[in-house]
Motif scaffolding. Structure first.
Motif, short mmCIF file in Angstrom:
data_model
loop_
_atom_site.label_atom_id
_atom_site.label_comp_id
_atom_site.label_asym_id
_atom_site.label_seq_id
_atom_site.Cartn_x
_atom_site.Cartn_y
_atom_site.Cartn_z
N TYR A 21 32.45 37.17 37.31
CA TYR A 21 33.50 36.31 37.85
C TYR A 21 34.77 37.12 38.06
O TYR A 21 35.07 38.07 37.33
CB TYR A 21 33.77 35.15 36.90
CG TYR A 21 32.52 34.33 36.61
CD1 TYR A 21 32.14 33.29 37.45
CD2 TYR A 21 31.70 34.65 35.54
CE1 TYR A 21 30.97 32.58 37.21
CE2 TYR A 21 30.54 33.94 35.29
CZ TYR A 21 30.17 32.91 36.13
OH TYR A 21 29.01 32.21 35.90
N ARG B 228 38.60 38.35 38.17
CA ARG B 228 39.82 38.28 37.38
C ARG B 228 40.99 37.87 38.28
O ARG B 228 40.99 38.11 39.49
CB ARG B 228 40.15 39.64 36.76
CG ARG B 228 39.24 40.07 35.61
CD ARG B 228 39.73 41.40 35.06
NE ARG B 228 38.88 41.89 33.98
CZ ARG B 228 39.07 41.65 32.69
NH1 ARG B 228 40.10 40.88 32.32
NH2 ARG B 228 38.26 42.13 31.78
N ASP B 229 42.01 37.29 37.66
CA ASP B 229 43.26 36.98 38.37
C ASP B 229 44.09 38.25 38.51
O ASP B 229 43.80 39.30 37.90
CB ASP B 229 44.06 35.93 37.60
CG ASP B 229 43.24 34.65 37.37
OD1 ASP B 229 42.46 34.29 38.27
OD2 ASP B 229 43.41 34.05 36.29
N ALA B 230 45.17 38.14 39.28
CA ALA B 230 46.04 39.29 39.46
C ALA B 230 46.66 39.76 38.15
O ALA B 230 46.96 40.95 37.97
CB ALA B 230 47.14 38.94 40.46
N ASP B 231 46.86 38.84 37.23
CA ASP B 231 47.43 39.21 35.94
C ASP B 231 46.37 39.64 34.93
O ASP B 231 46.63 39.74 33.74
CB ASP B 231 48.27 38.06 35.37
CG ASP B 231 47.43 36.82 35.07
OD1 ASP B 231 46.19 36.85 35.32
OD2 ASP B 231 48.00 35.81 34.61
N ASN B 232 45.14 39.85 35.43
CA ASN B 232 44.00 40.32 34.63
C ASN B 232 43.35 39.22 33.79
O ASN B 232 42.48 39.50 32.97
CB ASN B 232 44.40 41.49 33.72
CG ASN B 232 43.24 42.45 33.49
OD1 ASN B 232 42.45 42.70 34.40
ND2 ASN B 232 43.13 42.99 32.28
N TYR C 144 41.46 35.21 33.36
CA TYR C 144 40.34 34.47 33.94
C TYR C 144 40.70 32.99 33.98
O TYR C 144 40.35 32.22 33.09
CB TYR C 144 39.06 34.66 33.11
CG TYR C 144 38.38 36.00 33.29
CD1 TYR C 144 37.55 36.24 34.38
CD2 TYR C 144 38.57 37.01 32.35
CE1 TYR C 144 36.92 37.47 34.53
CE2 TYR C 144 37.94 38.25 32.49
CZ TYR C 144 37.11 38.46 33.59
OH TYR C 144 36.49 39.68 33.75
N SER C 145 41.43 32.58 35.00
CA SER C 145 41.85 31.19 35.08
C SER C 145 40.68 30.25 35.31
O SER C 145 40.75 29.06 35.01
CB SER C 145 42.87 31.00 36.20
OG SER C 145 42.33 31.38 37.46
#
Length: 381
Positions: free
Chosen positions: A39, A41-45, A47-48
């Motif tokens: 899955y 990752r978000d930009a801030d690392n 996992y939303s």
């Protein structure tokens, strides 16, 4: 996923609706198979999306786990790649050398494995239907796990779950119940005091002889449950998404299947009782069964689709009878839509507690008259 169906639900509605889930994007009634192993990752690392990796975070697997947990009245459930993987995870999760009390009669594969378990553990096999024998086997300060199977395969003895729970909890031990044969349609062991319930989901839960799977369900997220979670992830014993999707599809007909199989098994047992070629018919639904009074209390609404017959003339006569069936299928396993017959002692080999004159019957969805007449002609020949 949307949960649109009100709760609580009757079991029949729960399985038919499959938790009432609909796929949120297309609004599809049948959920898709989620095949991704990883899955984004978000930009801030972070996992939303709440998922990291497929070995423990697959939506198809989690949907089936949620349904099984609801069926068992459990707080949580984990799926595994087989019944043995699920069962062995419990023993691997024990955090110290432990004395284990286990049913003398149980699924042969697990019984054999327990005999070689090692890791500092010791196992006492007892007749778990004999409460005095269970009490005598307890080692205060050492006994940490009770493992019972009821009805037990292939003699179909009945163990009083509530009574064993009292014994186990009085010494601080965990009670695990193999409820594969009873299924959550007839017995919910957690309601009788069990801590963990195990199923070979290959059998009745799937019901179509085309999926290998196992499942554990827990009364609460305890220390041993956390360790089971780690064991499952570390050894990669999870179920694949396609198998989980097939299992979910099978569970949605669980209620009607096992009710019909139990009804046929009860009629078949009654018809075969007293047959001149048989010395015994082993089925918890018969009044003559030693555990019938307990089965009435903890198997609500039916006594399952499994039974055994003991053939006069011993092993040669039993094997000969199995060779003459035309409708029943000579095959290992149970819980499918096809009726199966098997001479268990020759399968289990040396050390089996199974009598050599016994034939195990898994009653499917065929007509009762066809099944009965096929057995009668086989016994007669």
């Amino acid at each position: 996923m949307d949960h649109e169906t009100p709760s609580p639900l009757k079991t029949r509605t729960l399985v038919a609706q499959g938790l009432g889930l609909a796929e949120p994007v297309t609004r599809a009634l049948v959920s898709p198979i989620h095949m991704s192993t990883t899955y984004l990752r978000d930009a801030d690392n972070g996992y939303s999306g709440g998922r990291i990796y497929g070995v423990t975070d697959n939506p198809s697997v989690q949907q089936a786990e949620s349904l099984i947990a609801a069926l068992e009245g459990a707080e949580d459930a984990f799926l595994f790649g087989s019944g043995m993987a699920a069962a062995s995870a419990v023993f691997q999760a024990l955090d110290r050398p432990t004395h284990i009390i286990a049913s003398r009669v149980m699924y042969w594969g697990l019984r054999t494995w327990l005999g070689d378990i090692g890791h500092g553990h010791s196992v006492s096999f007892v007749d778990s239907s004999d409460l005095d024998a269970v009490r005598e086997a307890v080692r205060p300060g050492e006994t940490g796990l009770f493992w019972i199977e009821t009805p037990s395969n292939p003699l179909w003895t009945i163990t009083d779950i509530a009574a064993i729970a009292d014994i186990a909890h009085s010494v601080g031990a965990v009670l695990c119940v193999d409820s594969t044969v009873s299924t959550p349609i007839f017995t919910r062991p957690i309601a009788f005091g069990a801590d963990i319930v195990v199923h070979s989901a290959t059998k009745y839960l799937n019901g179509h002889s085309d999926v290998m799977a196992g499942v554990l369900a827990t009364a609460e997220r305890s220390g041993i449950w956390d360790r089971i979670r780690k064991v499952r992830a570390q050894i990669g014993a999870t179920l694949g998404p396609f198998e989980a999707w097939l299992l979910m599809r099978g569970i949605r007909t669980l209620h009607v299947r096992v009710k019909a199989q139990a009804e046929t098994a009860a009629m078949l047992a009654s018809r075969l009782a007293g047959h001149p070629a048989l010395s015994a018919v082993l089925y918890p639904g018969l009044r003559s069964h030693a555990g019938h009074h307990i089965a009435i209390r903890q198997m609500i609404g039916g006594f399952g689709g499994m039974m055994s017959i003991r053939v006069k003339g011993g092993e040669p006569a039993a094997v000969a009878a199995a060779a003459q069936v035309k409708l029943w299928k000579r095959a290992t396993s149970l819980g499918g839509v096809e009726s199966l017959i098997e001479h268990r002692a020759s399968i289990e080999g040396a050390g089996t507690p199974c009598p050599s004159d016994l034939l195990r019957l898994s009653v499917g969805l065929e007509d009762i008259d066809d099944l009965f007449l096929d057995l009668v002609q086989a016994l007669g020949s």
